[in-house]
Motif scaffolding. Structure first.
Motif, PDB file in Angstrom:
ATOM      1  N   SER A   3      24.708  48.331  30.058  1.00 28.29           N
ATOM      2  CA  SER A   3      25.689  47.533  29.316  1.00 28.29           C
ATOM      3  C   SER A   3      25.773  47.993  27.869  1.00 28.29           C
ATOM      4  CB  SER A   3      25.325  46.047  29.394  1.00 28.29           C
ATOM      5  OG  SER A   3      25.350  45.590  30.728  1.00 28.29           O
TER       6      SER A   3
ATOM      7  N   TRP B 291      34.336  46.582  28.633  1.00 29.92           N
ATOM      8  CA  TRP B 291      33.330  47.533  29.092  1.00 29.92           C
ATOM      9  C   TRP B 291      33.746  48.268  30.357  1.00 29.92           C
ATOM     10  CZ3 TRP B 291      28.575  43.899  27.924  1.00 29.92           C
ATOM     11  CH2 TRP B 291      28.417  43.829  26.533  1.00 29.92           C
TER      12      TRP B 291
ATOM     13  N   TYR C  13      20.066  46.857  31.932  1.00 30.34           N
ATOM     14  CA  TYR C  13      20.485  46.274  30.654  1.00 30.34           C
ATOM     15  C   TYR C  13      21.015  47.370  29.718  1.00 30.34           C
ATOM     16  CZ  TYR C  13      19.563  43.514  26.302  1.00 30.34           C
ATOM     17  OH  TYR C  13      19.629  42.858  25.094  1.00 30.34           O
TER      18      TYR C  13
ATOM     19  N   ARG D  20      27.955  39.942  29.354  1.00 23.25           N
ATOM     20  CA  ARG D  20      28.594  40.900  30.260  1.00 23.25           C
ATOM     21  C   ARG D  20      29.917  40.359  30.794  1.00 23.25           C
ATOM     22  NH1 ARG D  20      23.364  42.605  33.958  1.00 23.25           N
ATOM     23  NH2 ARG D  20      22.761  44.500  32.812  1.00 23.25           N
ATOM     24  N   ARG D  21      29.945  39.086  31.114  1.00 23.28           N
ATOM     25  CA  ARG D  21      31.179  38.494  31.635  1.00 23.28           C
ATOM     26  C   ARG D  21      32.265  38.441  30.551  1.00 23.28           C
ATOM     27  NH1 ARG D  21      27.615  33.656  34.290  1.00 23.28           N
ATOM     28  NH2 ARG D  21      26.835  34.814  36.113  1.00 23.28           N
TER      29      ARG D  21
ATOM     30  N   GLN E 184      27.830  51.051  27.882  1.00 20.93           N
ATOM     31  CA  GLN E 184      29.259  50.746  28.004  1.00 20.93           C
ATOM     32  C   GLN E 184      29.866  50.382  26.653  1.00 20.93           C
ATOM     33  OE1 GLN E 184      28.566  48.038  31.563  1.00 20.93           O
ATOM     34  NE2 GLN E 184      30.664  48.675  31.998  1.00 20.93           N
ATOM     35  N   GLU E 185      29.140  49.609  25.846  1.00 22.34           N
ATOM     36  CA  GLU E 185      29.635  49.270  24.525  1.00 22.34           C
ATOM     37  C   GLU E 185      29.713  50.511  23.632  1.00 22.34           C
ATOM     38  OE1 GLU E 185      30.998  47.682  21.016  1.00 22.34           O
ATOM     39  OE2 GLU E 185      31.202  46.977  23.079  1.00 22.34           O
TER      40      GLU E 185
ATOM     41  N   SER F 160      22.994  50.027  37.158  1.00 20.80           N
ATOM     42  CA  SER F 160      23.447  49.157  36.080  1.00 20.80           C
ATOM     43  C   SER F 160      24.517  48.206  36.602  1.00 20.80           C
ATOM     44  CB  SER F 160      24.033  49.989  34.930  1.00 20.80           C
ATOM     45  OG  SER F 160      23.066  50.884  34.402  1.00 20.80           O
TER      46      SER F 160
ATOM     47  N   PHE G 246      22.416  38.232  27.928  1.00 19.31           N
ATOM     48  CA  PHE G 246      23.210  39.360  28.390  1.00 19.31           C
ATOM     49  C   PHE G 246      24.106  38.983  29.575  1.00 19.31           C
ATOM     50  CE2 PHE G 246      19.444  39.944  31.168  1.00 19.31           C
ATOM     51  CZ  PHE G 246      20.043  40.202  32.400  1.00 19.31           C
TER      52      PHE G 246
ATOM     53  N   ARG H  11      33.685  41.915  29.889  1.00 21.03           N
ATOM     54  CA  ARG H  11      33.904  42.670  31.129  1.00 21.03           C
ATOM     55  C   ARG H  11      35.087  43.633  31.019  1.00 21.03           C
ATOM     56  NH1 ARG H  11      37.310  44.226  35.445  1.00 21.03           N
ATOM     57  NH2 ARG H  11      36.058  44.398  37.339  1.00 21.03           N
TER      58      ARG H  11
ATOM     59  N   PRO I 169      30.048  42.945  36.392  1.00 21.06           N
ATOM     60  CA  PRO I 169      29.170  41.775  36.489  1.00 21.06           C
ATOM     61  C   PRO I 169      29.476  40.861  37.660  1.00 21.06           C
ATOM     62  CG  PRO I 169      30.657  41.598  34.605  1.00 21.06           C
ATOM     63  CD  PRO I 169      30.755  43.000  35.112  1.00 21.06           C
TER      64      PRO I 169
END
Length: 301
Positions: free
Chosen positions: A113, A222, A110, A215-216, A116-117, A137, A211, A219, A141
């Protein structure tokens, strides 16, 4: 030589609190030097880093918090939980600690992600990130399957599944994602369970599952953050993890320029718990490289 464990009862005494948007957040910091922000996974907490905490604190200023909804931090029932907000939280923690130099990231699950942000914000000039290392990680996704319990938590009856979730359910699901020879002890499972139920956490387990669609939705943003030049990256991965194991490294190698990856054979979803000595070695080797240039490499361990 194995790394020393920090018992959860001791870990909890070393925590501090600060207020984030009216909610109490527990955090830990130790050491001196360049700031290293540790980002935990779902559904656990920053205690996951306890094997690595002392050796990393000998070299860096390590910082970790239980993200909102996790561990000993606030778990408000009416809250809308978001990875975007968790990124806001990490930046607020750095500001609370008056850290104004670029931070290094070490992120799991988690937390990957969230990292990534933070990378995306760095490339937009809204955060300063010096480097990032991911552990198991779901960076892509579409390549990350869900456990049955996760699918149930996402369903319309997710609130009921969460409230009925018990220690036996935790054990059953953990067994699926650890390596065949690295299962946690009963004591470690007890401690993990105590962090989940802290502040009546099972009431919001289904809310934390937001989440997955998030994530999708993000995507492209990220994944784009991983493909952007300027921040050194490494992916250290437990190969036998059914969620984000060797297949995730394959996707990483296909989609990230000059991929720097490490595969830990026989290790599952929690490499920093299952194989902390190896993770420490590969992390320090990464940090010892010139940060201005990291050649393509693939390591096996």
């Amino acid at each position: 030589m194995p790394l020393a464990e920090i018992p959860l009862c001791v870990w909890r005494t070393r925590g501090q609190s600060f207020s984030f948007r009216g909610q109490s957040i527990r955090y830990w910091t130790a050491g001196q030097g360049e700031p290293l922000l540790l980002l935990h996974g779902f559904p656990t907490a920053s205690w996951d880093w306890h094997y690595l905490w002392a050796p990393l604190a000998q070299r860096f200023r390590v910082i970790a918090c239980d993200m909102i909804g996790f561990g000993d931090s606030a778990k408000p029932l009416g809250h809308s939980y978001s990875l975007m907000e968790q990124a806001d939280l990490q930046l607020a923690l750095l500001a609370h600690l008056k850290i104004d130099q670029p931070a290094h990231l070490l992120a799991h699950d988690y937390g990957g992600s969230v990292a990534q942000e933070l990378l995306a914000r760095h490339h937009e000039g809204r955060a300063e990130i010096a480097s990032c290392v991911f552990l198991n990680s779901a960076l892509f996704p579409e390549r990350c399957p869900l456990l049955l319990v996760q699918k149930l938590l996402l369903s319309p009856l997710g609130w009921l599944v969460g409230r009925s979730f018990g220690r036996d359910d935790l054990v059953r699901n953990v067994t699926q994602v650890y390596g065949p020879c690295t299962h946690p002890s009963e004591s470690a499972l007890d401690d993990s369970w105590s962090l989940i139920v802290s502040n009546r956490g099972t009431r919001i387990l289904h809310k934390l599952m937001s989440f997955v669609p998030e994530r999708r939705f993000y995507r492209e943003r990220w994944v784009g953050a991983l493909q952007h030049d300027g921040v050194p990256l490494r992916f250290i991965n437990g190969a036998v993890d059914p969620l984000s194991g060797a297949h995730m490294v394959e996707a990483y190698r296909q989609q990230v320029p000059d991929p720097d990856t490490v595969l830990l054979q026989g290790i599952g979803h929690y490499p920093h718990i299952e194989a902390p000595v190896q993770v420490l070695r590969h992390y320090l080797a990464f940090r010892e490289q010139p940060m201005s240039y990291l050649p393509q490499k693939v390591a096996w361990s």
